[in-house]
Design an enzyme around this catalytic site. Structure first.
Site, PDB file in Angstrom:
ATOM      1  N   ASN A  22       0.855  -1.193   0.000  1.00 14.09           N
ATOM      2  CA  ASN A  22       0.000   0.000   0.000  1.00 14.09           C
ATOM      3  C   ASN A  22       0.889   1.242   0.000  1.00 14.09           C
ATOM      4  O   ASN A  22       2.112   1.135  -0.021  1.00 14.09           O
ATOM      5  CB  ASN A  22      -0.943  -0.029   1.209  1.00 14.09           C
ATOM      6  CG  ASN A  22      -0.158  -0.147   2.496  1.00 14.09           C
ATOM      7  OD1 ASN A  22       0.586   0.742   2.863  1.00 14.09           O
ATOM      8  ND2 ASN A  22      -0.300  -1.283   3.184  1.00 14.09           N
ATOM      9  N   ASP A  58      -3.916  -6.845   4.911  1.00 14.06           N
ATOM     10  CA  ASP A  58      -4.859  -7.779   5.520  1.00 14.06           C
ATOM     11  C   ASP A  58      -4.734  -9.182   4.926  1.00 14.06           C
ATOM     12  O   ASP A  58      -5.060 -10.170   5.576  1.00 14.06           O
ATOM     13  CB  ASP A  58      -6.297  -7.269   5.324  1.00 14.06           C
ATOM     14  CG  ASP A  58      -6.568  -6.048   6.200  1.00 14.06           C
ATOM     15  OD1 ASP A  58      -6.057  -6.032   7.333  1.00 14.06           O
ATOM     16  OD2 ASP A  58      -7.255  -5.115   5.732  1.00 14.06           O
ATOM     17  N   LYS A 100       9.841 -16.137 -11.160  1.00 14.09           N
ATOM     18  CA  LYS A 100       8.950 -15.106 -11.703  1.00 14.09           C
ATOM     19  C   LYS A 100       7.790 -15.757 -12.477  1.00 14.09           C
ATOM     20  O   LYS A 100       8.034 -16.631 -13.331  1.00 14.09           O
ATOM     21  CB  LYS A 100       9.761 -14.190 -12.623  1.00 14.09           C
ATOM     22  CG  LYS A 100       8.989 -13.031 -13.139  1.00 14.09           C
ATOM     23  CD  LYS A 100       9.814 -12.188 -14.077  1.00 14.09           C
ATOM     24  CE  LYS A 100       8.906 -11.239 -14.843  1.00 14.09           C
ATOM     25  NZ  LYS A 100       9.516 -10.712 -16.033  1.00 14.09           N
ATOM     26  N   PHE A 113      -4.703   2.654  14.749  1.00 15.60           N
ATOM     27  CA  PHE A 113      -5.091   3.625  13.730  1.00 15.60           C
ATOM     28  C   PHE A 113      -6.203   3.002  12.902  1.00 15.60           C
ATOM     29  O   PHE A 113      -6.280   1.772  12.777  1.00 15.60           O
ATOM     30  CB  PHE A 113      -3.906   3.956  12.809  1.00 15.60           C
ATOM     31  CG  PHE A 113      -3.048   5.077  13.322  1.00 15.60           C
ATOM     32  CD1 PHE A 113      -2.234   4.895  14.423  1.00 15.60           C
ATOM     33  CD2 PHE A 113      -3.047   6.318  12.689  1.00 15.60           C
ATOM     34  CE1 PHE A 113      -1.435   5.925  14.898  1.00 15.60           C
ATOM     35  CE2 PHE A 113      -2.258   7.353  13.147  1.00 15.60           C
ATOM     36  CZ  PHE A 113      -1.450   7.161  14.258  1.00 15.60           C
ATOM     37  N   LYS A 143     -13.656  -0.666  15.299  1.00 14.93           N
ATOM     38  CA  LYS A 143     -12.304  -1.233  15.473  1.00 14.93           C
ATOM     39  C   LYS A 143     -11.822  -1.032  16.919  1.00 14.93           C
ATOM     40  O   LYS A 143     -11.172  -1.898  17.489  1.00 14.93           O
ATOM     41  CB  LYS A 143     -11.312  -0.594  14.494  1.00 14.93           C
ATOM     42  CG  LYS A 143     -11.464  -1.132  13.075  1.00 14.93           C
ATOM     43  CD  LYS A 143     -10.547  -0.466  12.077  1.00 14.93           C
ATOM     44  CE  LYS A 143     -10.900  -0.966  10.679  1.00 14.93           C
ATOM     45  NZ  LYS A 143     -10.269  -0.232   9.603  1.00 14.93           N
ATOM     46  N   LYS A 161     -11.092  -4.500  18.688  1.00 18.23           N
ATOM     47  CA  LYS A 161      -9.671  -4.795  18.944  1.00 18.23           C
ATOM     48  C   LYS A 161      -9.274  -4.474  20.387  1.00 18.23           C
ATOM     49  O   LYS A 161      -8.127  -4.577  20.755  1.00 18.23           O
ATOM     50  CB  LYS A 161      -8.790  -4.038  17.945  1.00 18.23           C
ATOM     51  CG  LYS A 161      -9.074  -4.409  16.483  1.00 18.23           C
ATOM     52  CD  LYS A 161      -8.029  -3.908  15.508  1.00 18.23           C
ATOM     53  CE  LYS A 161      -8.458  -4.221  14.079  1.00 18.23           C
ATOM     54  NZ  LYS A 161      -7.336  -4.306  13.144  1.00 18.23           N
TER      55      LYS A 161
HETATM   56  O1  PMT Z   1       2.793   5.902   6.672  1.00 20.58           O
HETATM   57  P1  PMT Z   1       2.157   7.204   6.223  1.00 20.58           P
HETATM   58  O2  PMT Z   1       2.363   7.467   4.743  1.00 20.58           O
HETATM   59  O3  PMT Z   1       2.550   8.357   7.092  1.00 20.58           O
HETATM   60  O4  PMT Z   1       0.574   7.027   6.374  1.00 20.58           O
HETATM   61  C1  PMT Z   1      -0.008   6.966   7.622  1.00 20.58           C
HETATM   62  C2  PMT Z   1      -1.120   5.894   7.697  1.00 20.58           C
HETATM   63  C3  PMT Z   1      -2.270   6.307   6.794  1.00 20.58           C
HETATM   64  C4  PMT Z   1      -0.586   4.530   7.233  1.00 20.58           C
HETATM   65  C5  PMT Z   1      -1.546   5.822   9.203  1.00 20.58           C
HETATM   66  O5  PMT Z   1      -2.021   7.089   9.608  1.00 20.58           O
HETATM   67  C6  PMT Z   1      -2.634   4.786   9.402  1.00 20.58           C
HETATM   68  O6  PMT Z   1      -3.808   5.032   9.278  1.00 20.58           O
HETATM   69  N1  PMT Z   1      -2.218   3.523   9.758  1.00 20.58           N
HETATM   70  C7  PMT Z   1      -3.088   2.374   9.899  1.00 20.58           C
HETATM   71  C8  PMT Z   1      -3.420   1.829   8.541  1.00 20.58           C
HETATM   72  C9  PMT Z   1      -4.280   0.593   8.622  1.00 20.58           C
HETATM   73  O7  PMT Z   1      -3.791  -0.477   8.367  1.00 20.58           O
HETATM   74  O8  PMT Z   1      -5.478   0.800   9.045  1.00 20.58           O
HETATM   75  P2  PMT Z   1      -6.595  -0.382   9.267  1.00 20.58           P
HETATM   76  O9  PMT Z   1      -7.834   0.346   9.524  1.00 20.58           O
HETATM   77  O10 PMT Z   1      -6.548  -1.333   8.126  1.00 20.58           O
HETATM   78  O11 PMT Z   1      -6.074  -1.165  10.547  1.00 20.58           O
HETATM   79  C10 PMT Z   1      -6.517  -0.847  11.846  1.00 20.58           C
HETATM   80  C11 PMT Z   1      -5.420  -1.073  12.856  1.00 20.58           C
HETATM   81  O12 PMT Z   1      -5.105  -2.461  12.928  1.00 20.58           O
HETATM   82  C12 PMT Z   1      -4.131  -0.352  12.530  1.00 20.58           C
HETATM   83  O13 PMT Z   1      -3.580   0.152  13.732  1.00 20.58           O
HETATM   84  C13 PMT Z   1      -3.244  -1.449  11.944  1.00 20.58           C
HETATM   85  O14 PMT Z   1      -1.846  -1.211  12.232  1.00 20.58           O
HETATM   86  C14 PMT Z   1      -3.743  -2.693  12.661  1.00 20.58           C
HETATM   87  N2  PMT Z   1      -3.656  -3.921  11.858  1.00 20.58           N
HETATM   88  C15 PMT Z   1      -4.349  -4.030  10.697  1.00 20.58           C
HETATM   89  C16 PMT Z   1      -4.292  -5.210   9.978  1.00 20.58           C
HETATM   90  C17 PMT Z   1      -3.495  -6.273  10.458  1.00 20.58           C
HETATM   91  N3  PMT Z   1      -3.414  -7.405   9.798  1.00 20.58           N
HETATM   92  N4  PMT Z   1      -2.823  -6.139  11.610  1.00 20.58           N
HETATM   93  C18 PMT Z   1      -2.885  -4.971  12.325  1.00 20.58           C
HETATM   94  O15 PMT Z   1      -2.256  -4.868  13.394  1.00 20.58           O
END
Ligand code: PMT
Length: 405
Positions: free
Chosen positions: A208, A277, A287, A325, A339, A343
């Protein structure tokens, strides 16, 4: 970040004097009121006018300046300083200060100040390793003076080795850390940042747009506040934050392993990483060749690291304070609140990543903070550095309310 801070920047005579120009720019950009003092030798390398233009303050070069001495210039400067930086600091200036010699504007002012003094030495490698220099540095360190060590590299004199002035960004970070209240002192903070990459074959991956900027800003801010910071980072092009332990990972599985191996001793975990995810069910060892008009890649779910942290049994240890986040393009508040609950987080930082000035790969962000007790706050548009400070303010105020904090 440095508004209302008065910083004296002493520049002594070395080829690295030109790097003090960039340091002046960084300090003034962060809001500091910078007053430059140049030694006579420094003026052989760079003109005072350069510093005067950037700092918007007169540059001090002489101890007996008639105008400044109306108010005893060196004493009034010394008294008003919040921080004194000497960069570059030559072996000569460090030797003079260690010996108590005060025979020019810079040495006299540094002798008179009660502010913290930060030296960034720069010199030839043999001068740097000379026991006379080392003894002077040791003496000043014992007396509470701070040092940002020079780095190794090719030196202007033609030698290779230690003696190169630390990068202006590093000296800047050290200056900010020195001036920041240490309200996270004694706390261990684990932060994740950046994207993960899920390999399809040796040349392709799913990922991403995360640049790591948000997570790195949090790591810098927590370090400045005295925390012991561990940053687990996906692939980024960002410089390692000053004073932070960085562990680099590539995939979600690797990130999970590193987080789980280290979370036990942590007081706070902040998950700013954009973890994929899903990952390809199979990684091709060679490849994948182009065949047909379409291709299907079967994906399997990655571990949700944050969910695992929220649900895990920490035994006799207190559960770390968990900040997640939520990167959303729609229904920001509803998705984030879901979330937070699912979580089992203490805080969730919801950012609307559909906005051009928020989310992925920009220097600013717009965030809504939701708290476990049902309250929330809108941070509006701010730099990621400022948002990091705001998030930590909320963490600290809630952390101190927890029993055993
Ligand atoms: O890195 P930058 O360019 O500065 O951008 C910042 C950001 C947009 C990446 C950051 O601000 C942000 O939003 N990070 C979380 C991105 C994310 O994966 O969001 P989510 O809504 O999919 O996940 C929710 C939370 O679960 C997040 O804290 C994530 O780290 C966590 N997660 C998600 C999926 C996974 N398999 N394991 C996790 O721990």
């Amino acid at each position: 970040m440095l508004s209302n801070k008065k910083i004296i920047l002493g520049v002594s005579g070395g080829i690295a004097a030109y790097k003090a120009v960039e340091l002046t720019r960084l300090l003034t950009k962060a809001g500091a009121d910078v007053h430059v003092i140049m030694t006579h030798a420094a003026q052989e390398f760079i003109a005072p006018l350069t510093f005067q233009t950037l700092s918007a303050n007169p540059v001090h070069t002489a101890l007996f300046d008639l105008i400044a001495e109306q108010e005893i210039g060196h004493i009034s400067l010394a008294d008003r300083a919040d921080l004194f930086i000497i960069a570059p600091a030559t072996a000569n200036i460090i030797g003079k200060i260690a010996a108590g010699i005060a025979d020019d504007m810079l040495t006299t002012t540094v002798m008179a100040t009660k502010a913290p003094v930060l030296f960034a030495p720069a010199m030839n490698v043999n001068m740097y390793t000379n026991p006379i220099y080392q003894e002077n540095e040791e003496k000043l360190r014992r007396l509470g003076y701070l040092f940002e060590a020079p780095v190794s590299g090719s030196l202007a004199c033609g030698w290779e080795g230690e003696g190169k002035l630390a990068a202006p960004e590093t000296i800047f970070d050290c200056a900010v850390a020195t001036l920041t209240k240490k309200d996270l002192s004694g706390k261990k903070v684990l932060i994740t940042a950046g994207p993960t990459r899920e390999e399809i074959d040796p040349v392709r991956y799913i990922s991403n747009y995360s640049s790591g900027k948000m997570g790195y800003a949090l790591a810098r801010a927590a370090q400045r506040r005295g925390a012991q910071v561990l940053l687990i980072s996906g692939p980024t092009s960002l410089a390692k934050p000053y004073g932070v332990t960085v562990v680099t990972v590539t995939s979600a599985n690797e990130m999970q392993r590193e987080v789980m191996a280290r979370v036990d001793a942590c007081d706070v975990v902040i998950k700013a990483a954009a973890v994929a995810d899903y990952r390809p069910e199979l990684r091709n060892s060679t490849k994948i060749k182009k065949k047909g008009d379409s291709a299907i890649i079967s994906l399997v779910k990655n571990p949700d690291i944050l969910s695992e942290l929220g649900k895990m049994d920490y035994g006799s240890r207190p559960r770390p304070f968990l900040v997640g986040f939520a990167a959303e393009t729609d229904a920001l508040a509803e998705n984030a609140a879901k979330k937070l609950f699912e979580k089992r987080l203490d805080i969730i930082v919801a950012n609307d990543v559909s906005k051009a000035d928020a989310g992925f790969n920009v220097d600013t962000n717009r965030a809504l903070l939701f708290f476990k007790d049902g309250s929330s706050t809108d941070c509006g548009l701010m730099s990621k550095d400022q948002l990091a400070v705001t998030i930590l303010d909320h963490v600290i105020s809630r952390l101190t309310e927890q029993p055993g904090a």
